[in-house]
Each structure stands twice: as C-alpha cells, then as structure tokens.
Design a protein around this motif. Structure first.
Motif, mmCIF file in Angstrom:
data_model
loop_
_atom_site.group_PDB
_atom_site.id
_atom_site.type_symbol
_atom_site.label_atom_id
_atom_site.label_comp_id
_atom_site.label_asym_id
_atom_site.label_seq_id
_atom_site.Cartn_x
_atom_site.Cartn_y
_atom_site.Cartn_z
ATOM 1 N N THR A 211 40.884 39.145 46.469
ATOM 2 C CA THR A 211 40.995 37.755 46.927
ATOM 3 C C THR A 211 41.330 37.634 48.407
ATOM 4 O O THR A 211 41.556 36.537 48.893
ATOM 5 C CB THR A 211 42.100 37.005 46.147
ATOM 6 O OG1 THR A 211 43.346 37.689 46.352
ATOM 7 C CG2 THR A 211 41.792 36.950 44.662
ATOM 8 N N ARG A 212 41.435 38.753 49.133
ATOM 9 C CA ARG A 212 41.855 38.706 50.543
ATOM 10 C C ARG A 212 43.204 38.032 50.695
ATOM 11 O O ARG A 212 43.375 37.082 51.459
ATOM 12 C CB ARG A 212 40.838 37.948 51.405
ATOM 13 C CG ARG A 212 39.537 38.656 51.541
ATOM 14 C CD ARG A 212 38.607 37.968 52.512
ATOM 15 N NE ARG A 212 37.496 38.862 52.773
ATOM 16 C CZ ARG A 212 37.459 39.748 53.758
ATOM 17 N NH1 ARG A 212 38.428 39.803 54.628
ATOM 18 N NH2 ARG A 212 36.420 40.546 53.900
ATOM 19 N N LEU A 259 36.628 43.614 49.988
ATOM 20 C CA LEU A 259 37.662 42.602 50.236
ATOM 21 C C LEU A 259 37.044 41.230 50.006
ATOM 22 O O LEU A 259 36.040 40.881 50.629
ATOM 23 C CB LEU A 259 38.158 42.705 51.685
ATOM 24 C CG LEU A 259 39.056 43.912 51.988
ATOM 25 C CD1 LEU A 259 39.002 44.263 53.474
ATOM 26 C CD2 LEU A 259 40.495 43.627 51.578
ATOM 27 N N GLY A 260 37.617 40.465 49.102
ATOM 28 C CA GLY A 260 37.058 39.144 48.811
ATOM 29 C C GLY A 260 35.960 39.169 47.766
ATOM 30 O O GLY A 260 35.309 38.162 47.540
ATOM 31 N N SER A 261 35.762 40.299 47.107
ATOM 32 C CA SER A 261 34.654 40.385 46.140
ATOM 33 C C SER A 261 34.991 39.709 44.809
ATOM 34 O O SER A 261 34.109 39.489 43.980
ATOM 35 C CB SER A 261 34.251 41.847 45.920
ATOM 36 O OG SER A 261 35.358 42.605 45.482
ATOM 37 N N GLU A 262 36.250 39.390 44.579
ATOM 38 C CA GLU A 262 36.688 38.539 43.457
ATOM 39 C C GLU A 262 36.114 38.927 42.093
ATOM 40 O O GLU A 262 35.740 38.070 41.280
ATOM 41 C CB GLU A 262 36.364 37.068 43.781
ATOM 42 C CG GLU A 262 37.016 36.630 45.101
ATOM 43 C CD GLU A 262 37.229 35.128 45.215
ATOM 44 O OE1 GLU A 262 36.932 34.395 44.262
ATOM 45 O OE2 GLU A 262 37.720 34.692 46.265
ATOM 46 N N GLY A 502 41.392 32.265 47.906
ATOM 47 C CA GLY A 502 40.085 32.725 47.467
ATOM 48 C C GLY A 502 39.166 31.600 47.023
ATOM 49 O O GLY A 502 39.467 30.409 47.192
ATOM 50 N N VAL A 503 38.049 31.997 46.449
ATOM 51 C CA VAL A 503 36.979 31.070 46.088
ATOM 52 C C VAL A 503 36.989 30.797 44.579
ATOM 53 O O VAL A 503 37.056 29.652 44.143
ATOM 54 C CB VAL A 503 35.608 31.640 46.515
ATOM 55 C CG1 VAL A 503 34.478 30.689 46.110
ATOM 56 C CG2 VAL A 503 35.583 31.899 48.028
ATOM 57 N N LEU A 541 32.740 32.967 42.726
ATOM 58 C CA LEU A 541 32.305 33.317 44.080
ATOM 59 C C LEU A 541 30.875 32.918 44.415
ATOM 60 O O LEU A 541 30.624 32.247 45.406
ATOM 61 C CB LEU A 541 32.489 34.830 44.324
ATOM 62 C CG LEU A 541 32.206 35.339 45.737
ATOM 63 C CD1 LEU A 541 33.170 34.729 46.741
ATOM 64 C CD2 LEU A 541 32.300 36.865 45.791
ATOM 65 N N SER B 248 40.227 34.413 56.801
ATOM 66 C CA SER B 248 40.001 33.513 55.676
ATOM 67 C C SER B 248 39.849 34.311 54.395
ATOM 68 O O SER B 248 39.746 35.542 54.418
ATOM 69 C CB SER B 248 38.769 32.639 55.904
ATOM 70 O OG SER B 248 37.600 33.414 55.829
ATOM 71 N N ALA B 249 39.867 33.591 53.279
ATOM 72 C CA ALA B 249 39.711 34.222 51.963
ATOM 73 C C ALA B 249 38.543 33.546 51.275
ATOM 74 O O ALA B 249 38.689 32.882 50.261
ATOM 75 C CB ALA B 249 40.988 34.079 51.152
ATOM 76 N N THR B 250 37.384 33.700 51.868
ATOM 77 C CA THR B 250 36.203 33.021 51.340
ATOM 78 C C THR B 250 35.133 34.060 51.047
ATOM 79 O O THR B 250 34.018 33.981 51.556
ATOM 80 C CB THR B 250 35.696 31.978 52.349
ATOM 81 O OG1 THR B 250 35.552 32.608 53.630
ATOM 82 C CG2 THR B 250 36.681 30.841 52.491
ATOM 83 N N GLY B 251 35.506 35.018 50.230
ATOM 84 C CA GLY B 251 34.562 36.053 49.855
ATOM 85 C C GLY B 251 34.454 37.131 50.914
ATOM 86 O O GLY B 251 35.239 37.168 51.856
ATOM 87 N N PRO B 252 33.475 38.045 50.730
ATOM 88 C CA PRO B 252 33.259 39.103 51.717
ATOM 89 C C PRO B 252 33.138 38.499 53.120
ATOM 90 O O PRO B 252 32.563 37.437 53.281
ATOM 91 C CB PRO B 252 31.933 39.720 51.263
ATOM 92 C CG PRO B 252 31.923 39.505 49.773
ATOM 93 C CD PRO B 252 32.556 38.153 49.586
#
Ligand SMILES: Cc1cc2nc3c(=O)[nH]c(=O)nc-3n(C[C@H](O)[C@H](O)[C@H](O)COP(=O)(O)OP(=O)(O)OC[C@H]3O[C@@H](n4cnc5c(N)ncnc54)[C@H](O)[C@@H]3O)c2cc1C
Ligand SMILES: Cc1cc2nc3c(=O)[nH]c(=O)nc-3n(C[C@H](O)[C@H](O)[C@H](O)COP(=O)(O)OP(=O)(O)OC[C@H]3O[C@@H](n4cnc5c(N)ncnc54)[C@H](O)[C@@H]3O)c2cc1C
Lengths: 549, 549
Positions: A211-212, A259-262, A502-503, A541, B248-252
C-alpha cells in the motif's frame, strides 16, 4: 491478522475503548447527544454472529486437492474475519449486521514456495485470491469481491525474521510479520526499522509495501519505499525478485512496481529492509504557531527543508488544535496540566506543532534540536514544552481505540488523507474542510493535520466527526455521499487520490483520472503480465479496459 | 548536443587536452611509452571525414511529408555527430575511422506536441527513433541501430525553463536543457538543482532521467530519482504524465517506469524537479585513511549513515590515491603543495577521502562539518586540509578532457561502475580489480573509488588504464574482452549491472540475469504498451523474447 481480534473493532474489549470524559463532553457539544448503550456496540466485538453464513464454494476434498500440504480453513467465523478491512464503512457493516460476501476459504502458506503453489492452483482454476496481511486496509483493499470462488491468502504463518546483515543494515523478513514482531526482534539487537503507522500494532510488512505505507516518523526514517531494498514476490507466473541494491541504473526500478501493488500483481513473501541503529536518544516537544494553518504549514516546510529536520513533525490546524486541547485523555496532548493549558490559551488561536528527535547520537540530536528551536523561534511560535509531545508519542497508537468508543456512542468517525505540493496546501486544506462541512452539516466537525512532510510538499490528514444516528445505515449513507464529494474536490485541487492509505476498491474509480489512460494501460499491462487470469485481488487498484474485474 | 562539439572527443580543441607532465610521467612508468603525435589524435577533433557517408533512406520530400512543421536535417556530418555516444569504444571508433551506421535523419522538435507528431509518424511508418539529449551515453544508448530507417530525435531545441514554483521549490524545464543551462537560470534566482555528474557540461535533464543518473553531490542532493517530482512523456501511443506529488500511495509509482527508460519507452519532454536554496556556504576537505580500502569504506559508511552526512563523500582506493598524489595537474588533488605531500606520505599507504559540505545555512554546515571531523578523527584519519578538496571540486569536470589527452597518447582509458551493499563491498572491489589486472596484464593500471554512498551500500567506480597500441582496433579488442570478463565478475559478486551509467546496448545482454525472466517480461509489457511497434531506441535496454529488437 490476529484471529482472536474482535470483529468490526480495533480494541480488544469494550473496556479498552471507553470514551474519555472530556472527549465525550467535546463530542456532545459539537456533535450532539451520543446514543446510549446497549447499541450497536453490543454486536461489535462479540462475533457479529448474524453476519456469518456457512456456504462455501469449496469443500474439504477440493481444498486437499487444490492445496496439498498447505494449511487452510473453511470455518465460517474465520472466513468472516477475513472478509473486510477497517474502514468506517467496514466497521459499520459489522455493526449493521450486513450480510457480506465471505471468502470461500482461507489458506495459510508458510513459505514462498507454498504461496507459489497456491497461486498456480488458483490460476489454473480461475479462483480469485485476496492477499491479506493485517487486514487493516481502510480502502476496501481486502474486501471479498463478489465473484464465484474467492480464496484469502493469509500471511499469518509467514512472520519470521530470516536474516540481519549488520554490516549493511538490512533485515530480511517474511511479509506477514507485524510491526511489533519485527521491531521487538530488531530492538533486542540494537536496531529499528522506524516505520510506525498508526496501524502499527496489526499491519504487516507485506501490507506496508503493497500500500506504500508511511509511518508517523517518516520525516526521519522515510516512507516504506525508502526502506525497501529488495523483495521476493510470488505471482501466478512465477517468482519476481526485485531490487537488492542501494540504488541502481538498470532500467525502470521494478521495486516500484511491487510497492503499491495492493495484492493485485502478486504476493510479497519477504522483504529486505533498511534498518538503523536503535535511537537511544529521543526527545519530543510542542509549540503553538500563532495565526492560521498556513503559518503552521510554512513552519513545517522550513523544518523539513533542512538535513537537520526533526524525526517527527506534525502540525494540527486550528480545529484539531482546539480538539486536542479539549480532549485530555488518550489522544489529547495536555494531560491536564493547567500551566500548559494557560500558555496555550495565550497563543491561541493557533496551530499545535509537535516535533520529535530520535538518534543514536546525543550530539546529532542536539544539532537537530537546536535547528528546530531556532526555526520555531524565528516563526514566533510559543513553546509549550516537552510534555504534550511525549504525551502524543505515548498515545499515538490509541487513536483506533478511541474511534471504537466514538462509534460505540453512535458517532460517525472517519479519516481521509492526501498530498500536495506546498503551493497548493492552503487551498486544498480550505476547500476540503469546506466540502466536509457542507456535506455533513452542523452536527459535524472536521479537523486536519500535516503528519508527513517533504521538501516540495506535504500530506494533509483529515479527521471527520459527525452526530450519532440510531440507524447505522443512515450513518453509512451519510459518509458515502460525503466521501464522493471529497474525492471530486481532491481532484479539483490537484491533490493525490491518496498519500498513504492506497487505492483498494474504494478509490479505484478515481485513479484513472489521476494517471491518465496511458498510465492505466501500463498498470493493466503489468497486471496481465504477472497475473494473466486476473485472479489477484480482483477489483482492487485496476480494472480491465471494459471496466470488468 | 552542441553541434560544434568535436567528434570523438570531449574537449573543444587539442590544446584543451594536453597531458599534464606528471600524469604523463606516471603513465610512462606504469603503462609504457605513449605514441607520439601525429597519431589518431589528428583525425579526432577534426571531423573524422572518412567516417561520413551520405546515403540516407530519407529524402527531403519524404521528410516534409513525415514531419510537417518540424525542423530536421539530412546533412551527413550532422547525422554523424548523432551516430554515437561517448564510451571508449565510441571515441575509438572515430579515431579508427570506422564506418558506422548513420541515422537517416535528425529531427529537432521544439515542443511536446512536435515530439508526439514525430513519434506518431514514425510509428505509422515503422521508422526507428533514437532519442538523443547530450549524446554522452557511455553504454551505447545512442548508437544508431542497424535497421532500415532510423531517425534521431534531438532534444536540442527544447531547453527552456518553463516555470519556477518558489513556494514548493519545483522547477519545470524542458528535457533538452543541459546542466549548465538549468543551473545558470536557477543560480540567478537563488536556487540549485544540485545534480553534477562528471558529464554535467553536456548531458541533459532528459538524459539524466532516462539513465537514472547520479551526480557527484548525490550524498547531499540525492540521485535524479530523488529530484524528479513529475514528468511529461511523449510516447507512440500518446502522452504519459507521471508524478506531480511529493509522494503518494496510488499504486505502482509510474515515475519509476520513466526513470531508466533509456529512450526505449518514450521521450521525456519536460520535468518537474525539486530545487534547493543555492548553497552560499561551501567547504571541502580531505584526509587520508590509513590502511586498506575496506577501512576507507567503513569511514564512508559511518559518514553516510547520519542525517549530518556530508554533501560530497568520495573515497579512493590505494591505487587511485597513489595516482592522484602523482598527477598534480587537473584531476590531481595536491596542486603541488609540498607540505601536504609530506603529510600525505606520512599516512600512506592509505586511501584519500574527500568530503564537502554545502548549505545555505552556516550553522547547518558547521554541524555537518563537526560531525564529519569527529567521525574522521575516530577512524584515525590524517587530515590534509581543505586544499585537496577544493582542488578536486575545481577540477571535477576536467576528467573527460584528460581522457582525450590520454587517448591522444594512444593509451586505453575507460571506466566502469557498479553498486553493492556494504557487506559485499570489499569482495567486489578486490575481485574486479583482480579481473582487470588479469585481463589487461602488466602494462595496465586499475584504480577505484566510492563516490556515491547510501545507508545500506555504495557504488564502486573503476578507472582502467592500459598501454598504448598503434592499431586502435587492437586497443578496442583488448577492452572488449576485458569488459566481458568484468560483467561476468560483477554478476558473480552480486553487484549491479550499473549504478548510474545505465544499460543501453552495451549492458543489455546482462540485464536479464539480474532481473530474471519475470522482470524481463514486465519491461517487455511496458514497452509493448507504450511502443507497440517497438520503434523506440530499438536494441537498447530490452529485446523481444525471441532476442529480436
Ligand atoms: C486505525 C488505522 C490507522 C492507520 N494508520 C496508517 C498510517 O499511519 N500509515 C499508513 O500508511 N497506513 C495506515 N493505515 C492503513 C493500513 O494500516 C495500511 O495500509 C497498512 O499498510 C496495511 O497493512 P496490512 O498488513 O493490514 O494490509 P492488509 O489490510 O491486509 O492489505 C492491504 C492491501 O495490501 C495487500 N497485501 C497485504 N499483504 C500483502 C502481501 N504480502 N503481498 C501483496 N499484497 C499484500 C492486500 O491485498 C490489500 O490490497 C491505518 C489503518 C487503520 C485501520
Ligand atoms: C565523461 C563522462 C562522464 C560521465 N559522468 C557521469 C556521472 O558522473 N554520473 C552519471 O550519472 N552519468 C555520467 N555519465 C554518463 C552520461 O553522461 C549520463 O548517462 C547522462 O545522464 C546522459 O545524458 P545525455 O543527455 O547525454 O543523454 P544521451 O547520451 O543523449 O542519452 C542517454 C540515453 O537516454 C535516452 N534519452 C536521452 N534524452 C532522452 C529524453 N529526453 N527522453 C527519453 N530518453 C532520452 C537516450 O535515448 C539514451 O538511451 C558520464 C559520461 C561521460 C561521457
């Protein structure tokens, strides 16, 4: 995820989440009367029996065949625990007794190879997989999608620390380890990761990465992306190893795909993380910046732009400052000290700033502190001493417990967050607070703070409170429509969809406007490459170009 | 790219690249006799006429039709200038008079829309496009591929600074701006980007981003990825805008798709970059660490792990220390001062460490300096004062001119670089130096330094010198086989393919082993999404799964 954890609540037991009297008085005055117990709180924390239904698309026989040698469960109450995250709507859905889709099974792999096997089997059968770490997602990231067959892949049995390279300062840890599990291992050996999100007690390393995430000491330690040296990821097409170097020039950095791949691209099974010497020296302090929030933002900017920046910098707007002043219990910062209260009154209206310094070197800490003191003095701030800072640090993981208590009293409590460059911070702050007030009306209270700051900008974290409703569904609808207006306003301000939450599923529809059609196509290409059957966390995502999961 | 720049050389004219006498003496002693002029140097710098051939697959009519409203050239000598980069093999190919493939045309767009049009036209016609900024690639990144029709897209006419957001500290600049162009704009307004690669005089913002460049002050200012807030990219499928937030935390993070994209995914047309207040206070200092290189590496590690880290940290191994001691001309650090020489002799054998501090605040600089002095003293280093540091800084862009002079004398001169975690640094240093010595034999000299350091590891930058050969092709073959052995050794040491030079064509075949088949498939998917016809810089960074460009 702690299987003994209560359902639909953070706190262990109702006793751990009693509303502090001053907070209650504040809530009464601002939000109106609470709802008395027994209310929805009675169901929460007890198992919310009525939401659990038994039917699973999978049988024990099928499970044995699909996942030989891997632990699993079809038990309904366990599946229920893994069916939702921790957003306000998630928590309310327990309280409302909503019948939600449960995953059909939960599997508990213990190794990278186990996870590879699970994903290969699900991929072959078109079974959807939802990876779950701590289950603390507040963006619908772990909500069971409404598809034919859904298996939760829990990282609960993968929490081992595998290596500590003391020369390089790198720890290798399985992705299911929680913050406390890793920190206690590290502390025993003189190290720290320094990643302290408010969800620290439950969230996992894999969840942080996916989720970063950003911890409360991010000014000093950095975000999770600054801590991630490398990662092992199991995907439906095999193993992806990323990183392994301090930095490199070998094409696009694939760590930033992970990173952020959720959970939508694969499952992080272990990570190499940068650790630092445990900070034996720690100090915290607080001050009031006279004037409005924009003055406080400028102080934060000045503090952040130096290499001597504090480890923790946090600035509350006037509304939050007022609330923190009133609530002297957990989460309140004054601890009831009258002299501080008086000093603070003198400086009000103003914004509370909390700064903290952590270092393994007393000299370094002193240099950092001297820089901050000078910067704060230049800005005409009024120091209110070390106690409010220490009190904030001591209670910094208590917010979720107080949230439970507020919800028990029937109030609406939720947060949202974003990030912008400095030149857009005032406008974003004003606009969003106004949108919330317009949406939620007189019996609501909105407050904000900066808790993560960067040289070019900062995050804005809003807390929203609103009056009690006896029908939980009315509260949920109220928040749903406010949230939609909030997301639109963020886009208009040029603010990010999220700074650290996150998204997930909740913000998914707002991502395309932010990254554009070409950006979306890149995400889809990553997804199709790693997960050709689109079985990984479907609906989170990214969606197919036809809008399908 | 400066069209008046000499071919096959960095320096403007032979006079600017005379071998300093002490360097020449050192070279004679270690590498053997130089080759006297007139030698290959005569051709270099003069236009190397024999390599220019006229045939282009494109006609003026076709150019008008393909690129209406865009400036272009079919002139052979101009196309020749854009046919190669600046690696040793590139420079030698001019000197050897090699007939290389020239691009068929060079186009000079002036705007993002121009670039979009160029890429759309080339995509429709299957014409390969090589983006060129400063043309300083040392990894074959701008070498004309041997394909039917190849157009160079030069960013020369896109060097405007478009905006300076002084509140946020963000400059928006077209990607063709060189380091000096941007820095002079910024300096006039009290700011700096702080990105100073040795190729600063010629390399461009777009080139920095596309190769993940790292400047000599990276300890203080960060790598280009730390400076990149956002970017506009023109691709064959349209515009990709990435970033725009501090984090940010908006995906990759799609910025990291663009960073390191090496012209193979699209063309960066402008970038938002973090800038800092111009450092009015600057100090440099030098010391000798007694003992071997591993002792120096430990000192660098200690310096780097503090928030008070110096802006510049650089540690030479014993071989490089010896060479710098001897060569007192440009690139040499002692500037002939006898007392320093004596102090240095006392501490030798040892490793030269150069540290520099830059800040807009004298207090901050003082705190950083105090920390470094203490750390250096604790390690038992012998200070040799400020002069060697200042002398290194003053001459830090002169290396390439001396390289020309060494090549004029017939010597082999090349560099290679990598990055590893601290626990692997000694082994990598030893192994690679040994491989070079074994490969190149007695008339060679290999030396190394750390110039970019991180909390978990550091880069290693090797300079290789070898004896003169009268046949330039013999020298080229000699380097080719050494380089192959070097790349194998790096992989065996677990060291990265590159720390800051990039992949290009020269390192392309070594990337798959480093990122694995799944990683490679992600790159291919990014490529196919943004560049469905695979027209962008074919052969650089990534190849199709059948090995084809
Ligand atoms: C009270 C509260 C406070 C919070 N405070 C913060 C804060 O201060 N800072 C912050 O950053 N966040 C915060 N959060 C949000 C949340 O805690 C973070 O997003 C956290 O990183 C999630 O970790 P988790 O292990 O609980 O992940 P989960 O909730 O289990 O999963 C989150 C997402 O990551 C995926 N995922 C989980 N594990 C893996 C894995 N191993 N591999 C691949 N994908 C995986 C899931 O599929 C899902 O999409 C807070 C949440 C709550 C409820
Ligand atoms: C003497 C010398 C010293 C050097 N020192 C350093 C150093 O200290 N640190 C360092 O990092 N590097 C160094 N380099 C390597 C080189 O200078 C860098 O890689 C630099 O970033 C390249 O910039 P450029 O504008 O010259 O790019 P070019 O050489 O023109 O191109 C490099 C690559 O980037 C692509 N590219 C260029 N512009 C764009 C764009 N706008 N959009 C998309 N792709 C683009 C090209 O297609 C090519 O693949 C050095 C090189 C030399 C010759």
């Amino acid at each position: 995820m702690d299987h003994g954890a209560p359902l639909g609540a953070w706190g262990e037991a109702p006793s751990g989440r009693v509303l502090d009297p001053k907070t209650e008085a504040f809530a009464r005055a601002r939000l109106g009367e609470p709802l008395g117990a027994p209310g929805p709180s009675e169901t929460a924390g007890r198992g919310a029996g009525q939401t659990v239904h038994d039917n699973s698309a999978l049988t024990p026989e099928r499970m044995h065949a699909l996942f030989p040698g891997v632990e699993w469960s079809l038990e309904a109450s366990l599946r229920a625990r893994f069916s939702r995250g921790m957003s306000y709507l998630n928590l309310m859905s327990w309280r409302a007794g909503d019948v939600v889709r449960l995953p059909d099974a939960v599997v508990f792999p213990t190794s990278h190879d186990d996870v590879l096997k699970v994903l290969a089997a699900c991929s072959a059968q078109g079974i959807a997989v939802v990876p779950v770490g701590g289950g603390t997602s507040v963006t619908g990231g772990v909500d069971t999608p409404n598809l034919n067959t859904v298996v939760v892949c829990s990282l609960d049995r993968m929490s081992e620390v595998q290596n500590l390279d003391t020369e390089s300062g790198i720890v290798t840890v399985q992705a299911g380890a929680t913050g406390p599990q890793l920190e206690s291992y590290l502390k025993d050996r003189g190290w720290t990761l320094g990643h302290f999100p408010q969800s620290f007690e439950r969230a996992t390393i894999g969840g942080y990465i996916a989720t970063r995430s950003s911890g409360q000491s991010s000014s000093g330690y950095g975000r999770i992306e600054d801590l991630l040296v490398g990662a092992e990821v199991a995907t439906p097409v095999g193993t992806l190893s990323v990183g392994g170097y301090p930095a490199s020039a070998t094409g696009p950095d694939l760590r930033h795909v992970v990173l952020g791949s959720e959970g939508a691209l694969g499952i992080v099974t272990s990570a190499d993380l940068r650790v630092r010497a445990f900070p034996t020296f720690r100090e915290y302090s607080a001050a009031i910046v006279p004037g409005d929030f924009s003055a406080a933002a400028r102080v934060v900017r000045a503090l952040t732009r130096s290499p001597l920046r504090p480890t923790i910098v946090r600035a509350s707007d006037e509304a939050e400052t007022k609330a923190l002043l009133t609530m002297s219990g957990p989460g309140g910062v004054l601890g009831g000290a009258f002299s501080m209260y008086m000093r603070m009154r003198r400086a009000l209206p103003g914004s509370l700033i909390i700064v903290g310094w952590e270092s393994e070197s007393a000299t370094t800490l002193a240099a950092m502190r001297a820089f901050a003191r000078e910067t704060l003095a230049d800005a005409g701030t009024v120091s209110i001493g070390g106690r409010p800072g220490r009190s904030w640090v001591a209670s910094r993981f208590l917010g979720p417990y107080q949230r439970d208590a507020m919800m028990d009293a029937g109030y609406l409590v939720e947060t949202f967050e974003t990030v912008v460059v400095w030149s857009a911070i005032d406008d974003t702050h004003h606009t969003l607070a106004e949108v919330v007030r317009t949406q939620l009306g007189d019996d609501s209270y909105v407050m904000a703070h900066i808790s993560h700051s960067y040289e070019v900008g900062a995050s804005l974290y809003f807390t929203v409170l609103a009056g009690a409703r006896s029908d939980p569904r009315a509260s949920m609808d109220r928040w749903r429509s406010a949230k939609a207006a909030i997301m639109d306003a963020l886009a208009e301000c040029g603010a990010a969809v999220s700074h650290h939450h996150g998204v997930g599923r909740d913000h998914r529809d707002f991502l395309p406007a932010a990254i554009g059609p070409v950006g979306e196509d890149i995400l889809r290409a990553m997804k199709t490459t790693l997960d050709p059957g689109w079985i990984m966390n479907p609906g989170a995502l990214v969606t197919r170009s036809d809008g399908q999961r």
